[in-house]
Design a protein around this motif. Structure first.
Motif, mmCIF file in Angstrom:
data_model
loop_
_atom_site.group_PDB
_atom_site.id
_atom_site.type_symbol
_atom_site.label_atom_id
_atom_site.label_comp_id
_atom_site.label_asym_id
_atom_site.label_seq_id
_atom_site.Cartn_x
_atom_site.Cartn_y
_atom_site.Cartn_z
ATOM 1 N N ASP A 115 0.845 -1.197 0.000
ATOM 2 C CA ASP A 115 0.000 0.000 0.000
ATOM 3 C C ASP A 115 0.876 1.240 0.000
ATOM 4 O O ASP A 115 1.932 1.277 0.629
ATOM 5 C CB ASP A 115 -0.908 0.020 1.237
ATOM 6 N N GLY A 116 0.445 2.252 -0.701
ATOM 7 C CA GLY A 116 1.206 3.493 -0.787
ATOM 8 C C GLY A 116 2.029 3.593 -2.051
ATOM 9 O O GLY A 116 2.486 4.677 -2.400
ATOM 10 N N ILE A 117 2.224 2.473 -2.750
ATOM 11 C CA ILE A 117 2.987 2.514 -3.998
ATOM 12 C C ILE A 117 2.149 3.225 -5.062
ATOM 13 O O ILE A 117 0.942 3.047 -5.150
ATOM 14 C CB ILE A 117 3.388 1.095 -4.461
ATOM 15 N N ASP A 118 2.786 4.060 -5.836
ATOM 16 C CA ASP A 118 2.138 4.724 -6.959
ATOM 17 C C ASP A 118 2.320 3.809 -8.171
ATOM 18 O O ASP A 118 3.428 3.695 -8.704
ATOM 19 C CB ASP A 118 2.785 6.089 -7.192
ATOM 20 N N LEU A 119 1.248 3.125 -8.582
ATOM 21 C CA LEU A 119 1.370 2.142 -9.666
ATOM 22 C C LEU A 119 1.782 2.778 -10.988
ATOM 23 O O LEU A 119 2.509 2.160 -11.767
ATOM 24 C CB LEU A 119 0.079 1.353 -9.824
ATOM 25 N N ASN A 120 1.354 4.004 -11.252
ATOM 26 C CA ASN A 120 1.778 4.677 -12.490
ATOM 27 C C ASN A 120 3.285 4.936 -12.466
ATOM 28 O O ASN A 120 3.983 4.696 -13.451
ATOM 29 C CB ASN A 120 1.019 5.985 -12.687
ATOM 30 N N LEU A 121 3.800 5.413 -11.344
ATOM 31 C CA LEU A 121 5.234 5.647 -11.212
ATOM 32 C C LEU A 121 6.007 4.330 -11.260
ATOM 33 O O LEU A 121 7.082 4.246 -11.860
ATOM 34 C CB LEU A 121 5.524 6.386 -9.901
ATOM 35 N N TYR A 122 5.442 3.278 -10.668
ATOM 36 C CA TYR A 122 6.048 1.945 -10.710
ATOM 37 C C TYR A 122 6.185 1.469 -12.154
ATOM 38 O O TYR A 122 7.236 0.980 -12.564
ATOM 39 C CB TYR A 122 5.199 0.983 -9.886
ATOM 40 N N HIS A 123 5.127 1.638 -12.960
ATOM 41 C CA HIS A 123 5.165 1.231 -14.365
ATOM 42 C C HIS A 123 6.216 2.036 -15.131
ATOM 43 O O HIS A 123 6.951 1.475 -15.955
ATOM 44 C CB HIS A 123 3.804 1.405 -15.013
ATOM 45 N N GLN A 124 6.309 3.348 -14.860
ATOM 46 C CA GLN A 124 7.319 4.180 -15.524
ATOM 47 C C GLN A 124 8.728 3.722 -15.165
ATOM 48 O O GLN A 124 9.616 3.672 -16.028
ATOM 49 C CB GLN A 124 7.137 5.643 -15.133
ATOM 50 N N SER A 125 8.934 3.373 -13.892
ATOM 51 C CA SER A 125 10.269 2.921 -13.480
ATOM 52 C C SER A 125 10.632 1.591 -14.126
ATOM 53 O O SER A 125 11.794 1.356 -14.461
ATOM 54 C CB SER A 125 10.370 2.840 -11.959
ATOM 55 N N LEU A 126 9.648 0.705 -14.328
ATOM 56 C CA LEU A 126 9.919 -0.561 -15.021
ATOM 57 C C LEU A 126 10.349 -0.310 -16.462
ATOM 58 O O LEU A 126 11.266 -0.966 -16.964
ATOM 59 C CB LEU A 126 8.691 -1.466 -15.004
ATOM 60 N N LEU A 127 9.681 0.633 -17.124
ATOM 61 C CA LEU A 127 10.065 0.974 -18.500
ATOM 62 C C LEU A 127 11.491 1.516 -18.553
ATOM 63 O O LEU A 127 12.280 1.127 -19.422
ATOM 64 C CB LEU A 127 9.092 1.993 -19.092
ATOM 65 N N LEU A 128 11.835 2.405 -17.629
ATOM 66 C CA LEU A 128 13.186 2.960 -17.595
ATOM 67 C C LEU A 128 14.218 1.878 -17.277
ATOM 68 O O LEU A 128 15.307 1.860 -17.869
ATOM 69 C CB LEU A 128 13.274 4.092 -16.578
ATOM 70 N N LEU A 129 13.899 0.986 -16.361
ATOM 71 C CA LEU A 129 14.806 -0.115 -16.032
ATOM 72 C C LEU A 129 15.071 -0.987 -17.255
ATOM 73 O O LEU A 129 16.210 -1.346 -17.546
ATOM 74 C CB LEU A 129 14.229 -0.964 -14.898
ATOM 75 N N ARG A 130 14.021 -1.307 -17.984
ATOM 76 C CA ARG A 130 14.187 -2.144 -19.187
ATOM 77 C C ARG A 130 14.994 -1.436 -20.257
ATOM 78 O O ARG A 130 15.796 -2.066 -20.950
ATOM 79 C CB ARG A 130 12.819 -2.573 -19.707
ATOM 80 N N GLN A 131 14.778 -0.134 -20.416
ATOM 81 C CA GLN A 131 15.574 0.627 -21.379
ATOM 82 C C GLN A 131 17.048 0.606 -20.983
ATOM 83 O O GLN A 131 17.921 0.398 -21.825
ATOM 84 C CB GLN A 131 15.085 2.074 -21.470
ATOM 85 N N PHE A 132 17.324 0.812 -19.709
ATOM 86 C CA PHE A 132 18.704 0.784 -19.221
ATOM 87 C C PHE A 132 19.324 -0.589 -19.446
ATOM 88 O O PHE A 132 20.455 -0.694 -19.928
ATOM 89 C CB PHE A 132 18.747 1.148 -17.730
ATOM 90 N N GLN A 133 18.592 -1.643 -19.106
ATOM 91 C CA GLN A 133 19.119 -2.994 -19.275
ATOM 92 C C GLN A 133 19.374 -3.307 -20.740
ATOM 93 O O GLN A 133 20.380 -3.918 -21.085
ATOM 94 C CB GLN A 133 18.162 -4.017 -18.664
ATOM 95 N N ALA A 134 18.480 -2.890 -21.620
ATOM 96 C CA ALA A 134 18.670 -3.132 -23.057
ATOM 97 C C ALA A 134 19.897 -2.392 -23.562
ATOM 98 O O ALA A 134 20.695 -2.951 -24.326
ATOM 99 C CB ALA A 134 17.426 -2.696 -23.834
ATOM 100 N N ASN A 135 20.097 -1.153 -23.142
ATOM 101 C CA ASN A 135 21.260 -0.374 -23.555
ATOM 102 C C ASN A 135 22.545 -0.979 -22.992
ATOM 103 O O ASN A 135 23.569 -1.022 -23.669
ATOM 104 C CB ASN A 135 21.145 1.082 -23.121
ATOM 105 N N HIS A 136 22.489 -1.439 -21.763
ATOM 106 C CA HIS A 136 23.673 -2.008 -21.113
ATOM 107 C C HIS A 136 24.062 -3.335 -21.769
ATOM 108 O O HIS A 136 25.238 -3.615 -21.930
ATOM 109 C CB HIS A 136 23.419 -2.206 -19.625
ATOM 110 N N LEU A 137 23.082 -4.129 -22.137
ATOM 111 C CA LEU A 137 23.383 -5.404 -22.803
ATOM 112 C C LEU A 137 23.958 -5.177 -24.192
ATOM 113 O O LEU A 137 24.805 -5.932 -24.651
ATOM 114 C CB LEU A 137 22.129 -6.275 -22.891
ATOM 115 N N ASN A 138 23.489 -4.129 -24.890
ATOM 116 C CA ASN A 138 23.999 -3.814 -26.222
ATOM 117 C C ASN A 138 25.380 -3.168 -26.163
ATOM 118 O O ASN A 138 26.177 -3.318 -27.072
ATOM 119 C CB ASN A 138 23.035 -2.901 -26.966
ATOM 120 N N ASN A 139 25.649 -2.400 -25.101
ATOM 121 C CA ASN A 139 26.923 -1.693 -24.942
ATOM 122 C C ASN A 139 27.495 -2.002 -23.552
ATOM 123 O O ASN A 139 27.453 -1.135 -22.682
ATOM 124 C CB ASN A 139 26.727 -0.163 -25.086
#
Length: 142
Positions: A115-139
Motif C-alpha cells: 500500500d502506498g505505492i504509486d502504480l503509475n510511477l512503478y510502471h514508468q520505473s519498469l520501463l526505464l529499467l528495461r531501457q537501461f538494461q537493453a542499452n547495457h546489454l547492447n553496450n
C-alpha cells in the motif's frame, strides 16, 4: 539428491502477461503487483487487478499475510498455464478467470502488502529499467 533452483521473479505488469508475451511461459518465475479485487478464504485464491487486466493468485503457501480488498499487493511465484478445456472442473470449483482460452494462475511463494505505492510511477520505473538494461546489454562497456 537433486537441487532445486529457485529463480528470482521477473518484474512483469499484468498488461504484459498475455499469450504472445515472452513472460507467458509455464513455470515462469514472476513478480506481479496489483490491487486486490477479491479474495476467497476457502480456496485461497486472490484476484488482483491493474487497470483492465486481472490475474488469479494462489496464496495457499503464504503465511502471516492478511488480505484487504482495495489494498495493493506484490507477489513472487510461478505461473501456471493450462488450456481451458483441461481445467473446466477446476474452473468451476475455484471460479478462476479465463484469458484467451487459457487459465493463468500465479502460484505465489512470497507475498507482501505494498500500500502506498504509486502504480503509475512503478510502471514508468519498469520501463526505464528495461531501457537501461537493453542499452547495457547492447553496450557492456558503458
Amino acid at each position: 539428491m537433486a537441487l532445486f533452483e529457485i529463480k528470482s521473479g521477473a518484474l512483469v505488469t499484468l498488461q504484459e502477461l498475455h499469450p504472445s508475451s515472452p513472460f507467458f511461459k509455464q513455470g515462469a518465475s514472476l513478480r506481479i503487483t496489483g490491487k486486490l479485487h477479491a479474495y476467497s478464504l476457502e480456496s485461497g485464491i486472490a484476484t488482483i487487478i491493474d487497470g483492465d487486466d486481472t490475474l488469479k493468485v494462489s496464496t495457499e503457501h503464504l503465511r502471516d499475510l492478511s488480505f484487504r480488498v482495495g489494498s495493493v499487493y506484490q507477489f513472487i511465484g510461478e505461473l501456471c498455464i493450462e488450456p481451458e478445456n483441461e481445467v473446466k472442473a477446476l474452473l468451476i470449483l475455484l471460479y478462476l478467470a479465463r484469458t484467451l482460452g487459457y487459465m493463468r494462475v500465479l502460484q505465489a511463494r512470497v507475498g507482501r502488502n505494498v500500500d502506498g505505492i504509486d502504480l503509475n510511477l512503478y510502471h514508468q520505473s519498469l520501463l526505464l529499467l528495461r531501457q537501461f538494461q537493453a542499452n547495457h546489454l547492447n553496450n557492456p562497456a558503458t
